[in-house]
Write an enzyme that holds these catalytic residues in place. Structure first.
Site, PDB file in Angstrom:
ATOM      1  N   TYR A   1       0.817  -1.214   0.000  1.00 31.81           N
ATOM      2  CA  TYR A   1       0.000   0.000   0.000  1.00 31.81           C
ATOM      3  C   TYR A   1       0.855   1.270   0.000  1.00 31.81           C
ATOM      4  O   TYR A   1       0.440   2.304  -0.519  1.00 31.81           O
ATOM      5  CB  TYR A   1      -0.898   0.037   1.240  1.00 31.81           C
ATOM      6  CG  TYR A   1      -2.265  -0.555   1.050  1.00 31.81           C
ATOM      7  CD1 TYR A   1      -2.425  -1.853   0.570  1.00 31.81           C
ATOM      8  CD2 TYR A   1      -3.399   0.181   1.374  1.00 31.81           C
ATOM      9  CE1 TYR A   1      -3.686  -2.399   0.431  1.00 31.81           C
ATOM     10  CE2 TYR A   1      -4.664  -0.364   1.232  1.00 31.81           C
ATOM     11  CZ  TYR A   1      -4.803  -1.651   0.764  1.00 31.81           C
ATOM     12  OH  TYR A   1      -6.052  -2.176   0.625  1.00 31.81           O
TER      13      TYR A   1
ATOM     14  N   LYS B   1       2.508 -15.519   2.536  1.00 36.37           N
ATOM     15  CA  LYS B   1       2.675 -16.226   1.258  1.00 36.37           C
ATOM     16  C   LYS B   1       4.159 -16.548   1.127  1.00 36.37           C
ATOM     17  O   LYS B   1       4.820 -16.154   0.158  1.00 36.37           O
ATOM     18  CB  LYS B   1       2.156 -15.328   0.112  1.00 36.37           C
ATOM     19  CG  LYS B   1       2.091 -15.995  -1.256  1.00 36.37           C
ATOM     20  CD  LYS B   1       1.034 -17.075  -1.365  1.00 36.37           C
ATOM     21  CE  LYS B   1       1.125 -17.765  -2.726  1.00 36.37           C
ATOM     22  NZ  LYS B   1       0.236 -18.947  -2.833  1.00 36.37           N
TER      23      LYS B   1
ATOM     24  N   ASP C   1      -3.756 -18.127   0.406  1.00 43.19           N
ATOM     25  CA  ASP C   1      -4.790 -18.756  -0.430  1.00 43.19           C
ATOM     26  C   ASP C   1      -5.566 -19.796   0.371  1.00 43.19           C
ATOM     27  O   ASP C   1      -6.793 -19.886   0.292  1.00 43.19           O
ATOM     28  CB  ASP C   1      -4.185 -19.346  -1.719  1.00 43.19           C
ATOM     29  CG  ASP C   1      -2.954 -20.200  -1.487  1.00 43.19           C
ATOM     30  OD1 ASP C   1      -2.422 -20.236  -0.358  1.00 43.19           O
ATOM     31  OD2 ASP C   1      -2.514 -20.857  -2.456  1.00 43.19           O
TER      32      ASP C   1
ATOM     33  N   ASP D   1      -6.694  -6.628   3.954  1.00 43.77           N
ATOM     34  CA  ASP D   1      -7.798  -5.931   3.280  1.00 43.77           C
ATOM     35  C   ASP D   1      -8.764  -6.961   2.689  1.00 43.77           C
ATOM     36  O   ASP D   1      -9.977  -6.876   2.876  1.00 43.77           O
ATOM     37  CB  ASP D   1      -7.224  -5.042   2.167  1.00 43.77           C
ATOM     38  CG  ASP D   1      -8.309  -4.307   1.391  1.00 43.77           C
ATOM     39  OD1 ASP D   1      -9.228  -3.780   2.045  1.00 43.77           O
ATOM     40  OD2 ASP D   1      -8.238  -4.275   0.152  1.00 43.77           O
TER      41      ASP D   1
ATOM     42  N   ASP E   1     -12.729  -8.412   4.403  1.00 45.13           N
ATOM     43  CA  ASP E   1     -14.031  -8.347   3.723  1.00 45.13           C
ATOM     44  C   ASP E   1     -14.677  -9.731   3.684  1.00 45.13           C
ATOM     45  O   ASP E   1     -15.883  -9.883   3.878  1.00 45.13           O
ATOM     46  CB  ASP E   1     -13.874  -7.850   2.269  1.00 45.13           C
ATOM     47  CG  ASP E   1     -14.054  -6.336   2.148  1.00 45.13           C
ATOM     48  OD1 ASP E   1     -13.805  -5.639   3.149  1.00 45.13           O
ATOM     49  OD2 ASP E   1     -14.440  -5.870   1.055  1.00 45.13           O
TER      50      ASP E   1
HETATM   51  C1  IPM Z   1     -10.555  -0.753   3.819  1.00 45.84           C
HETATM   52  C2  IPM Z   1     -10.757  -0.119   2.478  1.00 45.84           C
HETATM   53  C3  IPM Z   1      -9.572   0.772   2.168  1.00 45.84           C
HETATM   54  C4  IPM Z   1      -8.333  -0.094   2.142  1.00 45.84           C
HETATM   55  C5  IPM Z   1      -9.701   1.585   0.873  1.00 45.84           C
HETATM   56  C6  IPM Z   1     -10.968   2.415   0.849  1.00 45.84           C
HETATM   57  C7  IPM Z   1      -8.499   2.464   0.635  1.00 45.84           C
HETATM   58  O1  IPM Z   1     -10.949  -1.103   1.510  1.00 45.84           O
HETATM   59  O2  IPM Z   1     -10.463  -0.007   4.828  1.00 45.84           O
HETATM   60  O3  IPM Z   1     -10.497  -1.978   3.901  1.00 45.84           O
HETATM   61  O4  IPM Z   1      -8.014  -0.711   1.123  1.00 45.84           O
HETATM   62  O5  IPM Z   1      -7.652  -0.163   3.173  1.00 45.84           O
HETATM   63 MG    MG Z   2     -11.091  -3.071   2.296  1.00 45.55          MG
END
Ligand code: IPM
Ligand code: MG
Length: 353
Positions: free
Chosen positions: A137, A187, A219, A243, A247
């Site tokens: 990042y 990884k 993975d 990240d 999710d």
């Molecule tokens: C998160 C989001 C952010 C990230 C984006 C919006 C930059 O996806 O907080 O997970 O990738 O960290």
């Molecule tokens: Mg995110």
């Protein structure tokens, strides 16, 4: 001494959900004072920059930051450095918020909202500890340039051992306060950066003899999260993998609209925000789920101010409104009562008593 909270409503549904979280905090009559500032698209519209100087100063002065969400299609065409997301990455880096805690807890009332079978997810309670200020990042060099007549895009995945060690410590401490199991995700079969990650985690382990450390390739971790998520207690991983996996973990619980997060610096100062985004498609309609933001405010009271009792009261109130059958659109099922953003916030306030 009052605690100073910098409030950043942000874009999309951000202002609506943050207003409900502030209502809940106000109802507890805590010694808090607020300072509002702009971040993301709202800041771009007002000042031309996603993380303006006035916001930087307000955030630095504050004891904690409460954020709604940033971003939306309106700003997607802007050059990369001026997009709302840059504001979010900017404040994380500027405040040194390296430790991102993303709990994924399944509320029993919402078990049937998960896409997975109830027996696979019932009782799910995991925390992802994501490193937040390093990795690909932020690594340099980065860019898109022409080499030998064609465009080349490149980024740098990089971690210093000190960065790995400090997030490792947060993860071991988190595991120590919970189920005492830590799974480090990397990884290492392909990437040297993550070989170092694994080595440093192994070097830390003897300092935490009460915590069982295991390792998993990313993975496989992605697969195990949907196959048998309850095998995990605490997961620690880098910025990029975190990240993606967070999710995935969020969705195990049925709705990303329920999940709070904390991003902490080395002193425990933190930024608190819901895991979901700014949802521009439903902004301004009063239908967004404010519970993730309300639960983020509870995390703020616990992690930055040490007000455990007030934090637990908010969490109990959220459970109570779910048990009463109140649901915003994202978690609605037949047989429950559909409510809007403000009604949900007011129900939580009522349940505090
Ligand atoms: C998160 C989001 C952010 C990230 C984006 C919006 C930059 O996806 O907080 O997970 O990738 O960290
Ligand atoms: Mg995110």
């Amino acid at each position: 001494m009052k605690k100073r909270v910098c409030v950043l409503p942000g874009d999309g549904i951000g202002p609506e959900i943050v207003a409900e979280a502030v209502k809940v905090l106000d109802a507890l009559a805590l010694p808090i004072e607020y300072e509002y500032a702009l971040l993301g698209g709202a800041a771009i519209d007002a000042t031309g920059e996603p993380y303006p100087e006035a916001t930087r100063e307000a955030a630095r002065r504050a004891d904690a930051v409460l954020l709604g969400a940033v971003g939306g299609p309106k700003w997607d065409e802007l050059p990369r450095a001026q997009r709302p997301e840059r504001g979010l990455l900017g404040i994380r880096k500027d405040l040194g918020l390296f430790a991102n805690l993303r709990p994924a807890v399944l509320f029993p009332e919402l078990a049937s909202a998960s896409a997975l079978k109830p027996e696979v997810v019932s009782g799910l309670d995991i925390v992802i500890v994501r490193e937040l200020t390093g990795d690909i990042y932020f690594g340099e060099p980065r860019g898109i340039e022409v080499r030998d007549g064609e465009r080349v895009g490149f980024n740098t995945m990089i971690y210093r051992e000190s960065e790995i060690r400090r997030i490792g410590r947060v993860a071991f401490e988190t595991a120590r306060r919970r189920g005492k199991k830590l799974c480090s995700v990397d990884k290492m079969n392909v990437l040297e950066t993550t070989q170092l990650w694994r080595d440093v985690m192994n070097e830390l382990a003897p300092e935490y003899p009460d915590v069982t450390l295991t390792h998993m390739l990313v993975d496989n971790a992605a697969m195990q999260l949907v196959r048998a998520p309850k095998q995990f207690d605490v997961i620690v991983t880098g910025n990029m993998f975190g990240d993606i996996l967070s999710d995935e973990a969020a969705m195990l619980t049925g709705s990303i609209g329920m999940l709070p997060s904390a991003s902490l610096d080395e002193q425990g100062k933190g930024l608190y925000e819901p895991c979901h985004g700014s949802a521009p498609d439903i902004a301004g309609q009063g239908v967004a789920n404010p519970l993730a933001t309300i639960l983020s405010a509870a995390m703020m009271l616990r992690h930055s101010f040490g007000w455990e009792e007030a934090a637990a009261r908010i969490e109990r109130a959220v459970r109570a409104v779910l048990a009463q059958g109140l649901r915003t659109r994202d978690i609605f099922e037949p047989g429950t009562r559909l409510v809007g953003t403000a009604e949900m916030g007011e129900a939580v306030v009522a349940a505090l008593r």
